[in-house]
Scaffold this motif. Structure first.
Motif, PDB file in Angstrom:
ATOM      1  N   TYR A  72      15.285 -38.551 -11.304  1.00  0.00           N
ATOM      2  CA  TYR A  72      15.554 -40.121 -11.563  1.00  0.00           C
ATOM      3  C   TYR A  72      14.216 -41.601 -10.724  1.00  0.00           C
ATOM      4  CZ  TYR A  72      20.819 -38.582 -11.317  1.00  0.00           C
ATOM      5  OH  TYR A  72      21.559 -37.357 -11.019  1.00  0.00           O
ATOM      6  N   GLN A  73      13.460 -41.169  -9.919  1.00  0.00           N
ATOM      7  CA  GLN A  73      12.278 -41.741  -9.751  1.00  0.00           C
ATOM      8  C   GLN A  73      12.018 -41.119 -10.814  1.00  0.00           C
ATOM      9  OE1 GLN A  73      12.808 -42.058  -6.468  1.00  0.00           O
ATOM     10  NE2 GLN A  73      14.180 -40.627  -6.927  1.00  0.00           N
ATOM     11  N   LYS A  76      13.384 -45.496 -12.785  1.00  0.00           N
ATOM     12  CA  LYS A  76      13.454 -46.068 -11.664  1.00  0.00           C
ATOM     13  C   LYS A  76      12.176 -46.594 -12.077  1.00  0.00           C
ATOM     14  CE  LYS A  76      15.136 -45.958  -7.660  1.00  0.00           C
ATOM     15  NZ  LYS A  76      15.380 -45.445  -6.244  1.00  0.00           N
ATOM     16  N   THR A  77      10.430 -45.248 -12.064  1.00  0.00           N
ATOM     17  CA  THR A  77       8.908 -46.560 -11.809  1.00  0.00           C
ATOM     18  C   THR A  77       9.313 -47.048 -13.427  1.00  0.00           C
ATOM     19  OG1 THR A  77       8.578 -44.614 -10.900  1.00  0.00           O
ATOM     20  CG2 THR A  77       7.279 -45.359 -11.770  1.00  0.00           C
ATOM     21  N   LYS A  81      12.479 -50.637 -11.506  1.00  0.00           N
ATOM     22  CA  LYS A  81      13.519 -50.295 -10.575  1.00  0.00           C
ATOM     23  C   LYS A  81      13.804 -49.826  -9.695  1.00  0.00           C
ATOM     24  CE  LYS A  81      17.371 -52.156 -13.488  1.00  0.00           C
ATOM     25  NZ  LYS A  81      18.154 -53.700 -13.473  1.00  0.00           N
ATOM     26  N   GLY A  82      12.083 -49.190  -9.681  1.00  0.00           N
ATOM     27  CA  GLY A  82      11.788 -49.188  -7.932  1.00  0.00           C
ATOM     28  C   GLY A  82      12.491 -48.876  -6.715  1.00  0.00           C
ATOM     29  N   ASP A  84      15.607 -49.988  -6.607  1.00  0.00           N
ATOM     30  CA  ASP A  84      17.361 -50.626  -6.426  1.00  0.00           C
ATOM     31  C   ASP A  84      17.599 -49.283  -6.363  1.00  0.00           C
ATOM     32  OD1 ASP A  84      16.734 -53.262  -7.748  1.00  0.00           O
ATOM     33  OD2 ASP A  84      18.031 -52.849  -9.465  1.00  0.00           O
ATOM     34  N   LEU A  86      19.961 -45.981  -7.185  1.00  0.00           N
ATOM     35  CA  LEU A  86      20.734 -45.302  -8.153  1.00  0.00           C
ATOM     36  C   LEU A  86      21.833 -45.288  -7.814  1.00  0.00           C
ATOM     37  CD1 LEU A  86      20.479 -44.204 -10.885  1.00  0.00           C
ATOM     38  CD2 LEU A  86      19.845 -42.054  -9.904  1.00  0.00           C
ATOM     39  N   ASN A  91      23.778 -44.672 -14.193  1.00  0.00           N
ATOM     40  CA  ASN A  91      22.586 -45.624 -14.362  1.00  0.00           C
ATOM     41  C   ASN A  91      21.369 -45.121 -15.399  1.00  0.00           C
ATOM     42  OD1 ASN A  91      23.730 -46.218 -10.955  1.00  0.00           O
ATOM     43  ND2 ASN A  91      24.408 -47.748 -12.456  1.00  0.00           N
ATOM     44  N   TRP A  95      20.293 -48.283 -17.732  1.00  0.00           N
ATOM     45  CA  TRP A  95      19.146 -48.993 -17.062  1.00  0.00           C
ATOM     46  C   TRP A  95      17.617 -48.286 -18.992  1.00  0.00           C
ATOM     47  CZ3 TRP A  95      17.684 -46.959 -11.945  1.00  0.00           C
ATOM     48  CH2 TRP A  95      18.659 -47.607 -11.227  1.00  0.00           C
TER      49      TRP A  95
END
Length: 138
Positions: A72-73, A76-77, A81-82, A84, A86, A91, A95
């Motif tokens: 997830y991390q 996001k990176t 979306k760092g 945002d 989850l 998602n 994404w």
């Protein structure tokens, strides 16, 4: 192990896994582990963390914690979306699709009442006559 024998190998039909693995490794700072790849393929195949755990014979809480602390991390990176939150494991797929990692899916009929022509046409004659193609379908 050949790719088709890996858990959740169906993800390769719809996602550009090679590019995604490389880009996530870049976001992580080192290569993804085989377990991270399994979990990612599970998510991309539409399986919840609980279903992934069940298929891999793992503890559900362990898989959920691993996903929160790792994939997830990285996702996001990767997609910017760092900051945002989850809200749902889905998602991740949304994404990554928005970021262009989903490949073209196999063609599907527009409606359920369509059959491929090979099932409808029992016999066809094709005649080439000068600059014309004549197709006689019975």
């Amino acid at each position: 192990m050949p790719a088709q024998d890996q858990p959740f190998s169906e993800a390769a039909q719809y996602w550009d896994l090679k590019t995604l693995y490389a880009d996530l490794a870049s976001a992580k700072g080192r290569h993804l582990t085989p377990t991270e790849k399994q979990h990612l393929r599970g998510l991309l195949s539409g399986h919840s963390p609980g279903e992934i755990a069940e298929k891999l014979h793992k503890n559900v809480n362990g898989v959920e914690v691993a996903l929160c602390n790792t994939l997830y991390q990285y996702v996001k990176t990767l997609v910017g979306k760092g900051e945002d939150k989850l809200h749902n494991w889905r998602n991740v797929c949304e994404w990554l699709e928005e970021a262009g990692y989903k490949s073209h899916s196999p063609l599907e009929p527009e409606s359920d009442d369509c059959l491929p022509l090979k099932f409808l046409i029992k016999k066809a004659n094709v005649v080439l006559n000068k600059n014309q193609v004549i197709i006689d379908i019975n």
